[in-house]
Motif scaffolding. Structure first.
Motif, PDB file in Angstrom:
ATOM      1  N   GLY A 204       0.837  -1.193   0.000  1.00  0.00           N
ATOM      2  CA  GLY A 204       0.000   0.000   0.000  1.00  0.00           C
ATOM      3  C   GLY A 204       0.869   1.239   0.000  1.00  0.00           C
ATOM      4  O   GLY A 204       1.997   1.221   0.509  1.00  0.00           O
ATOM      5  N   GLU A 205       0.360   2.324  -0.566  1.00  0.00           N
ATOM      6  CA  GLU A 205       1.137   3.561  -0.659  1.00  0.00           C
ATOM      7  C   GLU A 205       0.287   4.747  -0.218  1.00  0.00           C
ATOM      8  O   GLU A 205      -0.936   4.742  -0.344  1.00  0.00           O
ATOM      9  N   ALA A 206       0.970   5.791   0.262  1.00  0.00           N
ATOM     10  CA  ALA A 206       0.297   7.035   0.625  1.00  0.00           C
ATOM     11  C   ALA A 206       1.325   8.154   0.609  1.00  0.00           C
ATOM     12  O   ALA A 206       2.530   7.917   0.788  1.00  0.00           O
ATOM     13  N   THR A 207       0.884   9.369   0.352  1.00  0.00           N
ATOM     14  CA  THR A 207       1.781  10.516   0.315  1.00  0.00           C
ATOM     15  C   THR A 207       1.203  11.662   1.141  1.00  0.00           C
ATOM     16  O   THR A 207       0.007  11.716   1.418  1.00  0.00           O
ATOM     17  N   VAL A 208       2.090  12.572   1.530  1.00  0.00           N
ATOM     18  CA  VAL A 208       1.686  13.784   2.234  1.00  0.00           C
ATOM     19  C   VAL A 208       2.622  14.906   1.800  1.00  0.00           C
ATOM     20  O   VAL A 208       3.815  14.675   1.566  1.00  0.00           O
ATOM     21  N   SER A 209       2.098  16.105   1.648  1.00  0.00           N
ATOM     22  CA  SER A 209       2.906  17.255   1.237  1.00  0.00           C
ATOM     23  C   SER A 209       3.175  18.158   2.432  1.00  0.00           C
ATOM     24  O   SER A 209       2.312  18.334   3.297  1.00  0.00           O
ATOM     25  N   ALA A 210       4.379  18.709   2.478  1.00  0.00           N
ATOM     26  CA  ALA A 210       4.749  19.586   3.590  1.00  0.00           C
ATOM     27  C   ALA A 210       5.747  20.625   3.111  1.00  0.00           C
ATOM     28  O   ALA A 210       6.570  20.354   2.231  1.00  0.00           O
ATOM     29  N   ALA A 211       5.675  21.814   3.688  1.00  0.00           N
ATOM     30  CA  ALA A 211       6.625  22.874   3.349  1.00  0.00           C
ATOM     31  C   ALA A 211       7.959  22.600   4.032  1.00  0.00           C
ATOM     32  O   ALA A 211       7.985  22.208   5.207  1.00  0.00           O
ATOM     33  N   PRO A 212       9.084  22.766   3.356  1.00  0.00           N
ATOM     34  CA  PRO A 212      10.388  22.524   3.990  1.00  0.00           C
ATOM     35  C   PRO A 212      10.648  23.546   5.093  1.00  0.00           C
ATOM     36  O   PRO A 212      10.197  24.688   5.013  1.00  0.00           O
ATOM     37  N   ASP A 213      11.361  23.132   6.105  1.00  0.00           N
ATOM     38  CA  ASP A 213      11.682  24.033   7.207  1.00  0.00           C
ATOM     39  C   ASP A 213      13.182  24.148   7.457  1.00  0.00           C
ATOM     40  O   ASP A 213      13.604  24.710   8.472  1.00  0.00           O
TER      41      ASP A 213
ATOM     42  N   SER B 293       9.419  11.995   9.361  1.00  0.00           N
ATOM     43  CA  SER B 293       8.870  10.750   9.895  1.00  0.00           C
ATOM     44  C   SER B 293       7.586  10.992  10.679  1.00  0.00           C
ATOM     45  O   SER B 293       6.613  10.240  10.560  1.00  0.00           O
ATOM     46  N   LYS B 294       7.562  12.067  11.466  1.00  0.00           N
ATOM     47  CA  LYS B 294       6.364  12.381  12.245  1.00  0.00           C
ATOM     48  C   LYS B 294       5.205  12.752  11.328  1.00  0.00           C
ATOM     49  O   LYS B 294       4.057  12.358  11.558  1.00  0.00           O
ATOM     50  N   LEU B 295       5.512  13.516  10.261  1.00  0.00           N
ATOM     51  CA  LEU B 295       4.471  13.924   9.327  1.00  0.00           C
ATOM     52  C   LEU B 295       3.907  12.732   8.558  1.00  0.00           C
ATOM     53  O   LEU B 295       2.778  12.761   8.083  1.00  0.00           O
ATOM     54  N   LEU B 296       4.700  11.671   8.457  1.00  0.00           N
ATOM     55  CA  LEU B 296       4.262  10.493   7.712  1.00  0.00           C
ATOM     56  C   LEU B 296       3.357   9.560   8.521  1.00  0.00           C
ATOM     57  O   LEU B 296       2.842   8.589   7.975  1.00  0.00           O
ATOM     58  N   ASP B 297       3.152   9.849   9.802  1.00  0.00           N
ATOM     59  CA  ASP B 297       2.338   8.949  10.626  1.00  0.00           C
ATOM     60  C   ASP B 297       0.931   8.789  10.061  1.00  0.00           C
ATOM     61  O   ASP B 297       0.386   7.681  10.011  1.00  0.00           O
ATOM     62  N   GLY B 298       0.322   9.875   9.648  1.00  0.00           N
ATOM     63  CA  GLY B 298      -1.003   9.787   9.056  1.00  0.00           C
ATOM     64  C   GLY B 298      -0.982   9.020   7.751  1.00  0.00           C
ATOM     65  O   GLY B 298      -1.894   8.242   7.445  1.00  0.00           O
ATOM     66  N   ALA B 299       0.080   9.228   6.968  1.00  0.00           N
ATOM     67  CA  ALA B 299       0.204   8.523   5.693  1.00  0.00           C
ATOM     68  C   ALA B 299       0.390   7.029   5.904  1.00  0.00           C
ATOM     69  O   ALA B 299      -0.025   6.221   5.068  1.00  0.00           O
ATOM     70  N   ARG B 300       0.996   6.650   7.008  1.00  0.00           N
ATOM     71  CA  ARG B 300       1.179   5.222   7.303  1.00  0.00           C
ATOM     72  C   ARG B 300      -0.175   4.533   7.470  1.00  0.00           C
ATOM     73  O   ARG B 300      -0.381   3.414   6.991  1.00  0.00           O
TER      74      ARG B 300
ATOM     75  N   THR C 112       5.513  -4.670   6.793  1.00  0.00           N
ATOM     76  CA  THR C 112       6.859  -4.139   6.611  1.00  0.00           C
ATOM     77  C   THR C 112       6.787  -2.798   5.890  1.00  0.00           C
ATOM     78  O   THR C 112       6.164  -2.685   4.830  1.00  0.00           O
ATOM     79  N   GLU C 113       7.436  -1.796   6.465  1.00  0.00           N
ATOM     80  CA  GLU C 113       7.471  -0.474   5.826  1.00  0.00           C
ATOM     81  C   GLU C 113       8.670  -0.387   4.901  1.00  0.00           C
ATOM     82  O   GLU C 113       9.773  -0.833   5.233  1.00  0.00           O
ATOM     83  N   GLY C 114       8.439   0.198   3.720  1.00  0.00           N
ATOM     84  CA  GLY C 114       9.529   0.378   2.768  1.00  0.00           C
ATOM     85  C   GLY C 114      10.497   1.435   3.262  1.00  0.00           C
ATOM     86  O   GLY C 114      10.147   2.305   4.057  1.00  0.00           O
ATOM     87  N   GLY C 115      11.738   1.383   2.745  1.00  0.00           N
ATOM     88  CA  GLY C 115      12.770   2.318   3.196  1.00  0.00           C
ATOM     89  C   GLY C 115      13.176   3.336   2.164  1.00  0.00           C
ATOM     90  O   GLY C 115      14.345   3.694   2.078  1.00  0.00           O
ATOM     91  N   ALA C 116      12.223   3.808   1.363  1.00  0.00           N
ATOM     92  CA  ALA C 116      12.563   4.800   0.340  1.00  0.00           C
ATOM     93  C   ALA C 116      12.974   6.110   0.999  1.00  0.00           C
ATOM     94  O   ALA C 116      12.373   6.550   1.970  1.00  0.00           O
ATOM     95  N   PRO C 117      14.022   6.775   0.470  1.00  0.00           N
ATOM     96  CA  PRO C 117      14.463   8.040   1.050  1.00  0.00           C
ATOM     97  C   PRO C 117      13.462   9.157   0.800  1.00  0.00           C
ATOM     98  O   PRO C 117      12.726   9.136  -0.169  1.00  0.00           O
TER      99      PRO C 117
ATOM    100  N   SER D  44       6.529  10.252   0.827  1.00  0.00           N
ATOM    101  CA  SER D  44       5.779   9.030   0.524  1.00  0.00           C
ATOM    102  C   SER D  44       6.180   7.902   1.451  1.00  0.00           C
ATOM    103  O   SER D  44       7.294   7.873   1.978  1.00  0.00           O
ATOM    104  N   VAL D  45       5.256   6.981   1.655  1.00  0.00           N
ATOM    105  CA  VAL D  45       5.517   5.807   2.476  1.00  0.00           C
ATOM    106  C   VAL D  45       4.882   4.600   1.789  1.00  0.00           C
ATOM    107  O   VAL D  45       3.804   4.704   1.203  1.00  0.00           O
ATOM    108  N   THR D  46       5.582   3.480   1.835  1.00  0.00           N
ATOM    109  CA  THR D  46       5.100   2.233   1.253  1.00  0.00           C
ATOM    110  C   THR D  46       5.126   1.148   2.319  1.00  0.00           C
ATOM    111  O   THR D  46       6.098   1.032   3.071  1.00  0.00           O
TER     112      THR D  46
END
Length: 239
Positions: free
Chosen positions: A36-45, A157-164, A193-198, A226-228
């Motif tokens: 399964g896949e999901a993405t989230v957009s965020a402004a760089p800080d 990683s924290k922002l990806l929690d919802g995407a997970r 298993t979570e994918g390890g894409a950079p 993105s998270v897989t």
């Protein structure tokens, strides 16, 4: 001499063993494995800028001394602009001879005509709204090669929690489609298993800027994270 067993006795024992052994197919759990896949957009800080000073002179010492003085001004300017000393670091030093390049001179006759000293520094900018002003500070203080700007999201990683959660739901949706088509029902998850894409980073290259100019336009944009996730589900046949 030991008496030979009759063929009937051997066959009977073999048949009894087969009858007592369960079917192999029942010993191995069946599963459906999907991703399964999901993405989230965020402004760089956070931003990184690579800048440097290159100096040419007749001798190696002259080039080195002039370059050290020039880079000293750049570092002082960064400190004066409010950049913490822990956020800028020397990334490369070099001192190279420069050879004659005239087409009338053969390679064996080309001699050293000067020396080039260079010093580069990497600057970490924790407030991305100040990127343009930091570049102006670098250029006006003497940096004549500015480039390799990159932006990143530090809390990726924290922002990806919802995407997970969304990725796991996406995996289940796919698994249910396969289960329905195969005439089975899903059981419990057997492995996740979570994918390890950079995490992707936006990078841009700037041309050398030997003198101050108009404020540099900077577009930070957004990062797409993105998270897989790969999931194996136990299955059972429909009753």
């Amino acid at each position: 001499m030991r008496p030979m067993k009759s063929p009937i006795t051997i066959a009977s024992i073999f048949a009894a063993a087969l009858a007592a052994t369960p079917a192999l197919a029942d010993d191995f759990p069946s599963a459906i494995s999907v991703s399964g896949e999901a993405t989230v957009s965020a402004a760089p800080d956070l931003a990184h800028i690579d800048a440097g000073v290159a100096t040419d002179a007749k001798t190696a010492k002259e080039a080195s001394d002039a370059n050290n003085a020039a880079m000293g001004k750049v570092l002082l300017a960064l400190k004066g602009a409010g950049i913490d000393e822990k956020d800028y670091q020397t990334s490369r030093l070099s001192l190279q001879p420069q050879y004659a390049t005239s087409s009338k001179v053969s390679e064996t006759q080309r001699g050293i005509v000067s020396f080039r000293a260079s010093n580069r520094v990497t600057v970490r900018i924790r407030d991305v709204t100040k990127v343009a002003s930091v570049i102006d500070t670098l250029v006006t203080s003497g940096a004549n090669d500015v480039g390799n700007i990159s932006f990143e999201v530090t809390q990726a990683s924290k922002l990806l929690d919802g995407a997970r959660e969304q990725a796991l739901a996406d995996a289940r949706r796919k698994a249910e489609i396969y289960a329905k088509a195969a005439g089975v029902t899903l059981g419990v998850p057997l492995a996740i298993t979570e994918g390890g894409a950079p995490v992707p980073m936006f990078k841009a290259r700037m041309a050398p800027a030997p003198m101050a100019a108009a404020p540099v336009p900077i577009a930070t944009g957004e990062e797409t994270l993105s998270v897989t996730v790969s999931v194996s589900w136990a299955i059972k046949k429909e009753p």
